[in-house]
Design an enzyme around this catalytic site. Structure first.
Site, PDB file in Angstrom:
ATOM      1  N   ARG A  58      32.556  38.947  43.223  1.00 58.01           N
ATOM      2  CA  ARG A  58      33.566  40.265  43.316  1.00 58.01           C
ATOM      3  C   ARG A  58      32.983  40.787  44.262  1.00 58.01           C
ATOM      4  NH1 ARG A  58      34.634  42.577  37.714  1.00 58.01           N
ATOM      5  NH2 ARG A  58      36.388  41.034  37.971  1.00 58.01           N
ATOM      6  N   TYR A  59      31.725  41.269  44.393  1.00 53.08           N
ATOM      7  CA  TYR A  59      31.176  42.280  45.356  1.00 53.08           C
ATOM      8  C   TYR A  59      30.601  41.395  46.489  1.00 53.08           C
ATOM      9  CZ  TYR A  59      30.614  45.499  41.645  1.00 53.08           C
ATOM     10  OH  TYR A  59      30.976  46.281  40.424  1.00 53.08           O
ATOM     11  N   ARG A  83      26.917  39.426  46.262  1.00 56.31           N
ATOM     12  CA  ARG A  83      26.244  39.006  45.203  1.00 56.31           C
ATOM     13  C   ARG A  83      27.402  38.483  44.223  1.00 56.31           C
ATOM     14  NH1 ARG A  83      26.718  44.535  45.811  1.00 56.31           N
ATOM     15  NH2 ARG A  83      27.338  45.849  44.285  1.00 56.31           N
ATOM     16  N   CYS A 102      25.037  32.103  22.699  1.00 54.56           N
ATOM     17  CA  CYS A 102      24.223  33.178  22.381  1.00 54.56           C
ATOM     18  C   CYS A 102      23.380  32.983  21.110  1.00 54.56           C
ATOM     19  CB  CYS A 102      24.775  34.706  22.619  1.00 54.56           C
ATOM     20  SG  CYS A 102      25.634  35.247  24.069  1.00 54.56           S
ATOM     21  N   CYS A 148      27.551  39.846  19.745  1.00 53.81           N
ATOM     22  CA  CYS A 148      27.996  41.111  19.540  1.00 53.81           C
ATOM     23  C   CYS A 148      29.330  41.163  19.424  1.00 53.81           C
ATOM     24  CB  CYS A 148      27.405  42.056  20.568  1.00 53.81           C
ATOM     25  SG  CYS A 148      25.780  41.941  21.170  1.00 53.81           S
ATOM     26  N   CYS A 195      31.610  41.904  22.589  1.00 50.10           N
ATOM     27  CA  CYS A 195      31.231  41.316  23.853  1.00 50.10           C
ATOM     28  C   CYS A 195      32.522  41.182  24.864  1.00 50.10           C
ATOM     29  CB  CYS A 195      30.725  39.965  23.342  1.00 50.10           C
ATOM     30  SG  CYS A 195      30.580  38.605  24.830  1.00 50.10           S
ATOM     31  N   ARG A 248      32.513  39.311  27.310  1.00 51.38           N
ATOM     32  CA  ARG A 248      33.120  37.640  27.496  1.00 51.38           C
ATOM     33  C   ARG A 248      33.131  36.817  26.185  1.00 51.38           C
ATOM     34  NH1 ARG A 248      28.541  38.078  31.131  1.00 51.38           N
ATOM     35  NH2 ARG A 248      29.552  38.968  33.024  1.00 51.38           N
ATOM     36  N   ASP A 278      33.808  48.432  27.300  1.00 49.65           N
ATOM     37  CA  ASP A 278      35.206  47.698  27.854  1.00 49.65           C
ATOM     38  C   ASP A 278      36.075  47.587  26.709  1.00 49.65           C
ATOM     39  OD1 ASP A 278      33.596  47.395  30.478  1.00 49.65           O
ATOM     40  OD2 ASP A 278      32.940  45.411  29.687  1.00 49.65           O
ATOM     41  N   ASP A 315      33.029  49.855  33.979  1.00 47.67           N
ATOM     42  CA  ASP A 315      33.450  48.808  34.583  1.00 47.67           C
ATOM     43  C   ASP A 315      35.073  48.661  34.551  1.00 47.67           C
ATOM     44  OD1 ASP A 315      32.963  46.668  36.190  1.00 47.67           O
ATOM     45  OD2 ASP A 315      31.667  45.574  34.788  1.00 47.67           O
ATOM     46  N   LYS A 333      32.066  48.563  39.171  1.00 46.11           N
ATOM     47  CA  LYS A 333      31.786  49.705  38.295  1.00 46.11           C
ATOM     48  C   LYS A 333      31.823  50.878  39.115  1.00 46.11           C
ATOM     49  CE  LYS A 333      27.827  46.475  36.489  1.00 46.11           C
ATOM     50  NZ  LYS A 333      28.585  45.523  37.447  1.00 46.11           N
TER      51      LYS A 333
END
Length: 411
Positions: free
Chosen positions: A151-152, A155, A164, A168, A171, A173, A330, A367, A374
């Site tokens: 995206r950037y 990076r 995981c 959570c 989450c 994702r 999010d 975000d 962000k």
């Protein structure tokens, strides 16, 4: 002079309430590590009486004994009607799993326990508003290959696993975590992609949770990334030091010591995650040369109070973890009950700036949905300007004048 005084009076008249005003209720009070250790010991004696210290402190034990069904969970907690309804709902839920360590941190007598709300589903997550999405950040649109998000400019995000140790409920994702596909099959193409793009200097290794990989696999991955000449730094995104601190073994530390600079962004939610075992994990990581930062999601009823946030950030600093980001939650599908207002987030940030060390103040960011990246969100510190000055409100709510620089300096 009269013009300046008039501006200052106007600014004060239009000013918001002083920034030092605390916002929100006290929230769930944090427990000191000693109290958390006592809770862990009681949990072990009750539910794992025949488990030795060596077994409990083995991360493979923690993984193999994860609680993954409603039947298992009901042994440890008396489920509320909302929790029972979530498990009984025909609508698909996010992946569910909790390590014994993390479950031991939860107060079994308190249905509103902050950590419980993070990992135990409720019927509220089956409600999906029209503004929510399974991929709110548009990562799929910026995906290159199966596990690279570029995206950037300089990076990339490298999604190394969809597994995981603990899931959570909010989450970002959740669309991919807990699925059976092994992303390792895509790694070589991802590494080749990074190697073929010399503009990439920073690789964020995330998932899922990369620290659930074996020492050997993680070593091989890091070696491949650091062998690329234009890769200057690697960041590992993880929640393992909080949910399964037993993973931070001497074997893992010996791997991490080989690679510098190596950064680690730890998902930290509440001060009750900072047990003595987690504190040891952070100190071991810092002693091994890993640069530590934290990322916290602002969650309604869990950590949305000045006292909780300050306690969390102070606790992190004491173990050499710099609070880095405070994220507005999010709009993932089923997350509305977790999201605060942005105004509340700004007010909470105002209770940090000036009232604690600058090192304890993270960036509050959104975000942006749709893949915009962000964006920092700040309280209203700039409150006015004229041709000669900018007017600023400080942490006490007082207004100060900063002179505007002139384009031409008189000789």
């Amino acid at each position: 002079m009269a013009q300046h005084q008039a501006m200052e009076r106007a600014v004060v008249d239009d000013a918001e309430p002083p920034l030092l005003t605390a916002y929100g209720r006290p929230g769930c009070p944090p427990n000191p590590p000693s109290a958390l250790d006592g809770r862990i010991e009681t949990f072990r004696n009750t539910w794992y009486p025949d488990t030795s210290d060596a077994q409990w402190d083995n991360w493979h034990f923690q993984l193999s004994h994860r609680i993954t069904t409603v039947e298992e969970l009901s042994r440890f907690l008396t489920l509320t009607e909302e929790e029972q309804a979530a498990f009984a709902s025909p609508d698909s839920l996010l992946s569910f799993a909790i390590t014994p360590h993390y479950l031991s941190l939860i107060d079994p007598t308190d249905p509103s326990d902050a950590l419980r709300a993070c990992v135990v589903p409720t019927i509220a997550e089956t409600f999906h508003s029209e503004d929510e999405s399974d991929d709110p950040l548009g990562e799929g649109e910026d995906s290159h290959l199966r596990c690279i998000v570029h995206r950037y400019p300089d990076r990339v995000l490298f999604l190394t696993t969809n597994f995981c140790s603990t899931y959570c409920r909010y989450c970002t994702r959740s669309r991919m975590v807990g699925h059976s596909e092994a992303l390792t099959f895509h790694w070589q193409k991802a590494i080749d992609y990074i190697a073929s793009h010399p503009e990439i200097r920073d690789v964020v290794v995330s998932g899922g949770d990369p620290l659930t990989l074996s020492d050997e696999v993680l070593d091989s991955l890091l070696a491949s990334l650091y062998a690329i000449p234009h890769v200057e730094m690697v960041r590992i995104g993880t929640k393992v030091p909080m949910v399964m601190p037993q993973r931070i073994t001497e074997g893992l530390l010996s791997v991490l010591r080989r690679y510098k600079p190596l950064y680690m962004s730890v998902h930290a939610t509440h001060p009750n995650e900072l047990s003595s075992r987690s504190i040891k994990a952070f100190n071991d990581l810092a002693d091994s040369g890993v640069v530590l930062g934290s990322q916290t999601v602002l969650l309604k009823g869990i950590n949305d109070s000045p006292e909780i946030l300050r306690s969390l950030f102070h606790g992190l600093l004491k173990v050499r973890v710099k609070p880095y980001y405070l994220f507005q939650c999010d709009p993932i599908s089923g997350s509305e009950h977790f999201r605060t207002t942005v105004d509340k987030g700004k007010a909470l940030m105002a209770t940090l700036r000036g009232f604690t060390s600058g090192y304890a103040v993270p960036q509050y960011v959104i975000d942006t949905p749709g893949g915009g990246g962000k964006v920092p969100i700040l309280p209203a510190y700039e409150v006015g300007e004229d041709d000669t000055a900018l007017y600023l409100r400080n942490w006490e709510g007082n207004i100060y004048r900063y002179p505007t620089a002139r384009e031409a300096f008189p000789c």
